[in-house]
Design a protein around this motif. Sequence first.
Motif, short mmCIF file in Angstrom:
data_model
loop_
_atom_site.label_atom_id
_atom_site.label_comp_id
_atom_site.label_asym_id
_atom_site.label_seq_id
_atom_site.Cartn_x
_atom_site.Cartn_y
_atom_site.Cartn_z
N GLU A 32 8.56 -19.36 -88.83
CA GLU A 32 7.88 -20.35 -90.00
C GLU A 32 6.56 -19.37 -90.15
OE1 GLU A 32 10.54 -22.95 -87.84
OE2 GLU A 32 8.79 -21.68 -87.20
N ASP A 33 6.03 -18.84 -89.30
CA ASP A 33 4.62 -18.41 -89.50
C ASP A 33 4.54 -16.74 -89.77
OD1 ASP A 33 3.62 -20.70 -88.52
OD2 ASP A 33 3.04 -20.06 -86.71
N LEU A 34 5.74 -16.25 -90.01
CA LEU A 34 5.84 -14.98 -90.26
C LEU A 34 5.42 -14.46 -91.61
CD1 LEU A 34 9.32 -13.69 -88.69
CD2 LEU A 34 6.76 -13.30 -87.99
N GLU A 35 5.56 -15.53 -92.68
CA GLU A 35 5.16 -15.03 -94.06
C GLU A 35 3.74 -15.27 -94.07
OE1 GLU A 35 4.87 -13.59 -97.61
OE2 GLU A 35 6.89 -13.65 -96.38
N LEU A 55 -1.59 -19.15 -85.90
CA LEU A 55 -0.24 -18.69 -85.46
C LEU A 55 0.28 -19.61 -84.43
CD1 LEU A 55 -0.28 -14.78 -85.76
CD2 LEU A 55 0.40 -16.48 -87.79
N ARG A 56 1.69 -19.62 -84.33
CA ARG A 56 2.29 -20.06 -83.31
C ARG A 56 3.26 -19.03 -82.50
NH1 ARG A 56 5.56 -24.37 -86.25
NH2 ARG A 56 5.31 -22.75 -87.81
N VAL A 57 2.96 -18.84 -81.50
CA VAL A 57 3.65 -17.95 -80.82
C VAL A 57 4.57 -18.45 -79.41
CG1 VAL A 57 2.10 -15.97 -81.34
CG2 VAL A 57 1.95 -16.94 -79.20
N VAL A 68 -2.07 -20.27 -81.46
CA VAL A 68 -3.11 -19.32 -81.36
C VAL A 68 -4.12 -18.94 -82.54
CG1 VAL A 68 -1.94 -17.96 -79.37
CG2 VAL A 68 -1.72 -17.11 -81.75
N GLU A 69 -5.37 -18.80 -82.37
CA GLU A 69 -6.18 -18.26 -83.53
C GLU A 69 -6.62 -16.92 -83.16
OE1 GLU A 69 -7.40 -20.28 -86.03
OE2 GLU A 69 -6.77 -22.24 -85.26
N ASP A 91 -6.07 -18.80 -77.48
CA ASP A 91 -4.94 -19.92 -77.06
C ASP A 91 -5.73 -21.19 -77.48
OD1 ASP A 91 -3.14 -21.67 -76.48
OD2 ASP A 91 -2.61 -20.67 -74.47
N VAL A 92 -5.39 -21.99 -78.41
CA VAL A 92 -6.06 -23.29 -78.81
C VAL A 92 -4.78 -24.27 -78.82
CG1 VAL A 92 -7.87 -22.33 -80.23
CG2 VAL A 92 -5.43 -22.90 -81.49
N THR A 93 -3.84 -24.29 -77.84
CA THR A 93 -2.84 -25.23 -77.84
C THR A 93 -3.16 -26.34 -77.04
OG1 THR A 93 -1.11 -23.41 -77.29
CG2 THR A 93 -0.83 -25.50 -76.64
N VAL A 94 -2.99 -27.55 -77.67
CA VAL A 94 -3.53 -28.77 -76.89
C VAL A 94 -2.42 -29.19 -76.05
CG1 VAL A 94 -4.12 -31.13 -77.52
CG2 VAL A 94 -4.72 -29.45 -78.95
#
Length: 95
Positions: A32-35, A55-57, A68-69, A91-94
């Motif tokens: 979903e983050d590719l575009e 993005l999410r990885v 991630v930012e 990495d900004v994962t909560v």
Amino acid sequence: LCENARMYEIFGRNPDDGPLSPDEAVARVAPEDLEPLRSALAAHAASGEPLHLHLRVQASADQPLRQVEVSGRFRPDEDGRRTRLIGVLADVTVA
């Protein structure tokens, strides 16, 4: 991509396997983050303005998605190809 030990961990790579390529990094981005990623890359290529995106990885199918930012610029190689990102990936994962 600029690399450090944490980045290898986020992307599920062994540093002994060599540098993480842009294609490998993109392959780990959530579909979903590719575009949004492609749009940001195109805007960066057109304007030269720095990239700033969220993005999410996922390192692998059995690993959780990481948030991630990314902020930075691509540095062209001697042929003008943008193959190396100079910047920050956080990495900004909560938890």
